[in-house]
Write a protein that holds these residues in place. Structure first.
Motif, mmCIF file in Angstrom:
data_model
loop_
_atom_site.group_PDB
_atom_site.id
_atom_site.type_symbol
_atom_site.label_atom_id
_atom_site.label_comp_id
_atom_site.label_asym_id
_atom_site.label_seq_id
_atom_site.Cartn_x
_atom_site.Cartn_y
_atom_site.Cartn_z
ATOM 1 N N LYS A 100 -8.405 -3.701 11.527
ATOM 2 C CA LYS A 100 -8.248 -5.142 12.051
ATOM 3 C C LYS A 100 -9.301 -6.183 11.605
ATOM 4 C CE LYS A 100 -6.766 -5.710 16.235
ATOM 5 N NZ LYS A 100 -6.701 -5.511 17.674
ATOM 6 N N GLY A 101 -10.531 -5.453 11.186
ATOM 7 C CA GLY A 101 -11.540 -6.448 11.186
ATOM 8 C C GLY A 101 -12.647 -6.291 9.819
ATOM 9 N N HIS A 102 -13.660 -7.046 9.827
ATOM 10 C CA HIS A 102 -14.421 -6.953 8.732
ATOM 11 C C HIS A 102 -15.287 -5.653 8.667
ATOM 12 C CE1 HIS A 102 -16.222 -8.665 5.283
ATOM 13 N NE2 HIS A 102 -17.096 -9.685 5.714
ATOM 14 N N HIS A 103 -15.732 -5.430 7.475
ATOM 15 C CA HIS A 103 -16.693 -4.237 7.155
ATOM 16 C C HIS A 103 -15.738 -2.870 7.367
ATOM 17 C CE1 HIS A 103 -19.863 -7.392 7.205
ATOM 18 N NE2 HIS A 103 -19.705 -7.587 8.427
ATOM 19 N N GLN A 104 -14.532 -3.025 7.179
ATOM 20 C CA GLN A 104 -13.911 -1.742 7.360
ATOM 21 C C GLN A 104 -12.985 -1.385 6.212
ATOM 22 O OE1 GLN A 104 -12.699 -3.173 11.898
ATOM 23 N NE2 GLN A 104 -11.391 -1.249 10.952
ATOM 24 N N GLN A 105 -13.444 -1.825 5.005
ATOM 25 C CA GLN A 105 -12.783 -1.950 3.824
ATOM 26 C C GLN A 105 -12.865 -0.756 3.194
ATOM 27 O OE1 GLN A 105 -14.431 -4.614 4.815
ATOM 28 N NE2 GLN A 105 -13.867 -6.367 3.467
ATOM 29 N N TYR A 106 -14.185 -0.071 3.416
ATOM 30 C CA TYR A 106 -14.324 1.434 3.061
ATOM 31 C C TYR A 106 -13.455 2.648 3.813
ATOM 32 C CZ TYR A 106 -16.889 5.841 2.521
ATOM 33 O OH TYR A 106 -17.149 7.237 2.459
ATOM 34 N N PHE A 107 -13.272 2.211 4.964
ATOM 35 C CA PHE A 107 -12.614 3.136 5.866
ATOM 36 C C PHE A 107 -11.183 3.020 5.512
ATOM 37 C CE2 PHE A 107 -15.979 1.990 8.818
ATOM 38 C CZ PHE A 107 -16.416 3.290 8.865
ATOM 39 N N ASP A 108 -10.578 2.028 4.948
ATOM 40 C CA ASP A 108 -9.437 1.804 4.515
ATOM 41 C C ASP A 108 -9.150 2.499 3.202
ATOM 42 O OD1 ASP A 108 -8.161 0.626 6.536
ATOM 43 O OD2 ASP A 108 -8.204 -1.368 5.587
ATOM 44 N N ILE A 153 -8.721 -11.206 5.484
ATOM 45 C CA ILE A 153 -9.213 -10.048 4.658
ATOM 46 C C ILE A 153 -8.091 -9.087 4.317
ATOM 47 C CG2 ILE A 153 -10.737 -7.987 4.610
ATOM 48 C CD1 ILE A 153 -12.361 -9.050 6.831
ATOM 49 N N HIS A 154 -8.079 -8.609 2.999
ATOM 50 C CA HIS A 154 -6.857 -8.033 2.400
ATOM 51 C C HIS A 154 -7.162 -6.604 2.970
ATOM 52 C CE1 HIS A 154 -5.415 -11.069 -0.167
ATOM 53 N NE2 HIS A 154 -6.232 -11.256 -0.431
ATOM 54 N N SER A 155 -5.982 -5.860 3.140
ATOM 55 C CA SER A 155 -5.888 -4.368 3.462
ATOM 56 C C SER A 155 -6.457 -3.640 2.214
ATOM 57 C CB SER A 155 -4.762 -3.980 4.104
ATOM 58 O OG SER A 155 -4.791 -2.468 3.909
ATOM 59 N N HIS A 156 -7.367 -2.587 2.377
ATOM 60 C CA HIS A 156 -7.728 -1.810 1.129
ATOM 61 C C HIS A 156 -7.158 -0.304 1.197
ATOM 62 C CE1 HIS A 156 -10.521 -5.242 0.467
ATOM 63 N NE2 HIS A 156 -10.820 -4.628 -0.716
ATOM 64 N N ALA A 157 -6.189 -0.219 1.990
ATOM 65 C CA ALA A 157 -5.290 1.124 1.978
ATOM 66 C C ALA A 157 -4.498 1.077 0.842
ATOM 67 C CB ALA A 157 -4.631 1.269 3.274
ATOM 68 N N PHE A 158 -4.089 -0.189 0.312
ATOM 69 C CA PHE A 158 -3.162 -0.204 -0.826
ATOM 70 C C PHE A 158 -1.669 0.243 -0.789
ATOM 71 C CE2 PHE A 158 -7.613 -0.227 -2.459
ATOM 72 C CZ PHE A 158 -7.898 -1.381 -3.075
ATOM 73 N N ASP A 159 -1.221 0.225 0.549
ATOM 74 C CA ASP A 159 0.013 0.773 0.685
ATOM 75 C C ASP A 159 0.986 -0.530 0.797
ATOM 76 O OD1 ASP A 159 -1.096 -0.091 3.334
ATOM 77 O OD2 ASP A 159 0.119 1.288 4.178
ATOM 78 N N ILE A 160 2.237 -0.128 1.091
ATOM 79 C CA ILE A 160 3.307 -1.522 1.431
ATOM 80 C C ILE A 160 3.340 -1.590 2.788
ATOM 81 C CG2 ILE A 160 5.532 -2.058 1.156
ATOM 82 C CD1 ILE A 160 3.849 -2.247 -1.342
ATOM 83 N N MET A 161 3.070 -2.492 3.391
ATOM 84 C CA MET A 161 3.225 -2.863 4.866
ATOM 85 C C MET A 161 4.796 -3.113 4.990
ATOM 86 S SD MET A 161 0.243 -2.126 6.122
ATOM 87 C CE MET A 161 0.941 -2.668 7.598
ATOM 88 N N SER A 162 5.382 -2.318 5.821
ATOM 89 C CA SER A 162 6.873 -2.456 5.944
ATOM 90 C C SER A 162 7.012 -3.428 7.145
ATOM 91 C CB SER A 162 7.364 -1.075 6.485
ATOM 92 O OG SER A 162 8.827 -1.239 6.817
ATOM 93 N N PRO A 163 7.952 -4.386 7.069
ATOM 94 C CA PRO A 163 8.517 -5.359 8.099
ATOM 95 C C PRO A 163 9.126 -4.593 9.195
ATOM 96 C CG PRO A 163 9.824 -5.504 6.216
ATOM 97 C CD PRO A 163 8.811 -4.694 5.747
ATOM 98 N N THR A 164 9.653 -3.318 8.707
ATOM 99 C CA THR A 164 10.437 -2.476 9.952
ATOM 100 C C THR A 164 9.222 -2.042 10.944
ATOM 101 O OG1 THR A 164 12.079 -1.737 8.296
ATOM 102 C CG2 THR A 164 11.544 -0.457 10.446
ATOM 103 N N ALA A 165 8.028 -1.474 10.264
ATOM 104 C CA ALA A 165 7.160 -1.105 10.959
ATOM 105 C C ALA A 165 6.418 -2.033 12.007
ATOM 106 C CB ALA A 165 6.053 -0.291 10.128
ATOM 107 N N THR A 166 6.242 -3.176 11.389
ATOM 108 C CA THR A 166 5.542 -4.368 12.295
ATOM 109 C C THR A 166 6.641 -4.967 13.279
ATOM 110 O OG1 THR A 166 6.234 -5.935 10.225
ATOM 111 C CG2 THR A 166 3.808 -4.734 10.421
ATOM 112 N N GLN A 167 7.724 -4.832 12.713
ATOM 113 C CA GLN A 167 8.694 -5.262 13.929
ATOM 114 C C GLN A 167 8.685 -4.391 15.076
ATOM 115 O OE1 GLN A 167 10.274 -8.201 14.020
ATOM 116 N NE2 GLN A 167 11.417 -7.820 15.771
#
Length: 235
Positions: free
Chosen positions: A52-60, A191-205
């Motif tokens: 959700k936040g900054h400085h977490q790109q490495y973890f993603d 900030i862009h997610s660095h997990a490089f996956d597809i964020m599904s609208p089904t999951a967010t809904q």
């Protein structure tokens, strides 16, 4: 060699410490299933729990399949130059015309994603002159149709159709504040997610239905990969 230890990325060193035994860690690992710095969205169908936040790109990045693959260990400097570049975010190549992503995703480097027809020479020409070989357009259109059923024409720079980062790097995190919900019906981070996956609208809904308007958990209408172009889930 000391940092990455083994070629496949296992046994990463140095030892960052363990607060439980009294040693001072360089950073505290985040438990993405419970920590408030995570969306905790895997329980709703997301591929991973996203930051959700900054400085977490490495973890993603360490959760991404791209990080440890059968060819090389992908690190920050594959995409970013710590000494700075003329491109936003200190990127080594432009992301809007896919020059950055195609630097690795081409047939001469590896074939993940169905880009085997794209040659190193085509990518070099794209990076130096901006010229898009028709083979690149065909390959990316094929990828979009195969993975998402999309039939739109390749136009990453102008409309964003076929731009790798719009689908694979949704803006799920923020450094300061969320972009207010606008005509697209979504809020986005900066900030862009660095997990490089597809964020599904089904999951967010499903996540939104579960937590409602509790903004400490999720802002109403949190963005996803499809929502970048399809507002309000109008797919």
């Amino acid at each position: 060699a000391q940092m990455y230890n083994l070629p496949n990325g296992s046994g990463i060193s140095p030892n960052f410490g363990d607060a439980a035994v009294g040693t001072t860690p360089y950073f505290y690992p985040i438990d993405y299933t419970t920590d408030g710095h995570s969306w905790q969205d895997k329980q709703y169908g997301a591929q991973v729990n996203h930051s959700k936040g900054h400085h977490q790109q490495y973890f993603d990045l360490t959760k991404a399949g791209m990080w440890k693959n059968d060819k090389e260990l992908v690190t920050c400097i594959d995409c970013h130059d710590a000494h700075g570049t003329s491109i936003e975010h200190q990127l080594v190549q432009k992301p809007d015309n896919n020059a950055l992503c195609l630097d690795c995703h081409n047939g001469d480097e590896q074939t993940i994603g169905g880009f085997g027809s794209i040659t190193r020479a085509m990518v070099d020409e794209l990076q130096t002159s901006g010229t898009v070989d028709p083979v690149i357009a065909t390959a990316v259109e094929g990828h979009m149709k195969d993975k998402a059923g999309m039939t739109a024409s390749y136009d990453p720079v102008t409309t964003g159709v076929g731009r790798c980062t719009l689908c694979h790097m949704a803006q799920t995190a923020k450094s300061a504040r969320w972009t207010p919900t606008g005509s697209r019906g979504y809020r986005e981070g900066d900030i862009h997610s660095h997990a490089f996956d597809i964020m599904s609208p089904t999951a967010t809904q499903k996540m939104f239905q579960a937590v409602g308007s509790k903004t400490s958990v999720t802002p109403s209408g949190w963005t996803n990969s499809c929502g970048v172009c399809h507002p309000n889930n109008t797919l």
